[in-house]
Design a protein around this motif. Structure first.
Motif, short mmCIF file in Angstrom:
data_model
loop_
_atom_site.label_atom_id
_atom_site.label_comp_id
_atom_site.label_asym_id
_atom_site.label_seq_id
_atom_site.Cartn_x
_atom_site.Cartn_y
_atom_site.Cartn_z
N UNK A 165 0.94 -1.15 0.45
CA UNK A 165 -0.43 0.18 -0.04
C UNK A 165 0.95 1.40 0.00
N UNK A 166 2.04 1.17 -0.20
CA UNK A 166 2.86 2.26 -0.08
C UNK A 166 3.69 2.70 -1.66
N UNK A 167 3.79 3.91 -2.07
CA UNK A 167 4.55 4.60 -3.32
C UNK A 167 5.50 4.01 -3.12
N UNK A 168 6.33 3.04 -4.23
CA UNK A 168 7.76 2.63 -4.24
C UNK A 168 8.37 3.78 -3.73
N UNK A 169 7.91 5.22 -4.63
CA UNK A 169 9.22 6.10 -4.37
C UNK A 169 8.72 7.01 -3.04
N UNK A 170 7.53 7.16 -2.52
CA UNK A 170 7.73 7.56 -1.60
C UNK A 170 8.10 7.10 -0.54
N UNK A 175 13.61 5.87 3.29
CA UNK A 175 14.48 4.87 3.77
C UNK A 175 15.49 6.52 3.08
N UNK A 176 15.85 6.95 2.60
CA UNK A 176 17.30 8.15 2.39
C UNK A 176 17.26 9.20 3.46
N UNK A 198 11.42 -5.81 -5.61
CA UNK A 198 11.74 -5.43 -4.56
C UNK A 198 12.76 -4.01 -5.28
N UNK A 199 13.80 -3.48 -5.22
CA UNK A 199 14.82 -2.61 -5.81
C UNK A 199 15.34 -2.47 -6.81
N UNK A 200 14.40 -1.37 -7.79
CA UNK A 200 15.47 -2.14 -9.41
C UNK A 200 17.18 -1.29 -8.82
N UNK A 201 17.53 -1.11 -10.02
CA UNK A 201 18.85 -0.47 -9.71
C UNK A 201 19.26 0.98 -8.88
N UNK A 202 17.98 1.10 -9.99
CA UNK A 202 18.63 3.16 -9.84
C UNK A 202 18.04 3.20 -8.18
#
Length: 377
Positions: A165-170, A175-176, A198-202
């Protein structure tokens, strides 16, 4: 300070790549928690105390450089369904996250400490612990605070998965940003699960660079489920280790072999998920440094046993017994960038395990047998 002589050692595996890696009919002197001498028992110096190993094999304590020990709950139904050949779609990591968030600090600390004690009984004297089952600022922070009270090597893994339910960019921004600021005081390392789903390269580069800027050292969950950019990002950013390394291209292998990044293999995960094992032989023959760790976690590798993982490495990953024990000691230390553990040489910590066997080969030769009779650290 009291010096203790351990003699009557049938075989001393020092794990020291710069000296005698194996010494027969050996002895060792320890003082103030450090090794001060190793060599032939016939040449042993005097000491204040003496311990007779009774012809047993002595090895460095295992260095488990990849473990997820701060969690609550149980995922037995998921494992049972997977072993029964049934699809399992409910729960998964979300089950552990929900249980961990609901648990109190004392419950989490008690369980993690119990797992560490379980590891120690099986010869492990150094453990790394990751966060990653909180996925909120406060739950990741408290997970790392608990872990830092138990071990020296703690890893911020807020980038384990994106919460439902969370936007990946958000989430990457969290996290950062705020989460990293709260967690960095309790962590030494920063990690990302770089994988499809999960998380892509960028995103991986962004998270690791933020962690490095905050003073943390990088490591990467890389190439577990598919080939991907994880290994090459780990090498590019000077990560201490790329962990899993199950699906590797020739370029991945070459990059690892030409770098200081350790390929940490986690055969317990393949055992527990019936997945293909990493090809350790390919990595070793190319010149890469290899470590073995348990990946102890409630979902995909709920084992605390380094001896079990050594036996799997020999049987399933084409490692020799010597290579497997080296990977579980010296290799694990390299994956944590430590030179004080994983070896028994003058100046190193006196972390050692005594085996009820004449040789470390018995760890693979007699799988499942509790051969560790005592552990000192």
């Amino acid at each position: 300070m009291t010096a203790k002589l351990i003699d009557g050692i049938g075989l001393l595996y020092t794990g020291d790549p710069t000296g005698a890696e194996e010494i027969e009919h050996a002895a060792m002197v320890v003082e103030d928690g450090r090794v001060v001498w190793t060599g032939s028992a016939a040449e042993a110096p005097d000491a204040d105390e003496r311990e007779d190993a009774g012809g047993r094999c002595v090895i460095p304590g295992f260095v488990d450089s990849h473990a997820h020990l701060v969690f609550a709950g149980d995922r037995t139904p998921e494992f049972d369904a997977r072993m029964s050949g049934q699809p399992y779609t409910a729960g998964g990591i979300r089950t552990t996250v929900a249980a961990t968030r609901a648990a109190g600090d004392a419950e989490l600390a008690t369980r993690a400490a119990a797992l560490i004690a379980e590891m120690r009984r099986q010869g492990t004297t150094t453990v790394e612990i990751k966060s990653g089952y909180g996925l909120t600022v406060e739950d990741e922070r408290r997970s790392l605070e608990i872990a830092s009270g138990l071990v020296d090597d703690t890893t911020y893994l807020g980038a384990h998965v994106v919460p439902a339910g969370t936007d990946a960019d958000d989430y990457v921004r969290l996290v950062t940003g705020e989460m990293l600021a709260a967690c960095a005081p309790y962590a030494k390392w920063v990690d990302v699960f770089c994988e499809r789903g999960a998380f892509d390269g960028d995103q991986t580069r962004e998270i690791l660079r933020a962690g490095i800027k905050a003073g943390l050292q990088p490591r990467v969950h890389a190439n577990q489920l598919t080939e991907g950019p994880g290994v090459r990002i780990a090498v590019e950013l000077g990560a201490a280790s790329a962990d899993h390394c199950t699906h590797l291209s020739d370029a991945d292998v070459e990059a690892l072999a030409a770098s200081d990044t350790v390929a940490t293999l986690l055969p317990g995960a393949e055992f527990s998920t019936r997945s293909p094992y990493p090809d350790a032989r390919r990595l070793i023959d190319a010149g890469a440094t290899v470590a073995i760790a348990t990946d102890c976690n409630p979902g995909s590798s709920f084992t605390s046993s380094m001896p079990f993982c050594i036996a799997l490495a020999v049987r399933e990953m084409r490692m020799t017994p010597l290579e497997a024990v080296r990977a579980a000691t010296y290799g694990g230390a390299r994956a944590l960038r430590r030179d004080d553990v994983g070896v028994l040489r003058p100046g190193s910590r006196a972390d050692y395990a005594v085996l009820d066997a004449p040789s470390y080969v018995h760890l693979a030769y007699r799988p499942g047998v509790p051969l560790v009779t005592s552990v000192s650290s």
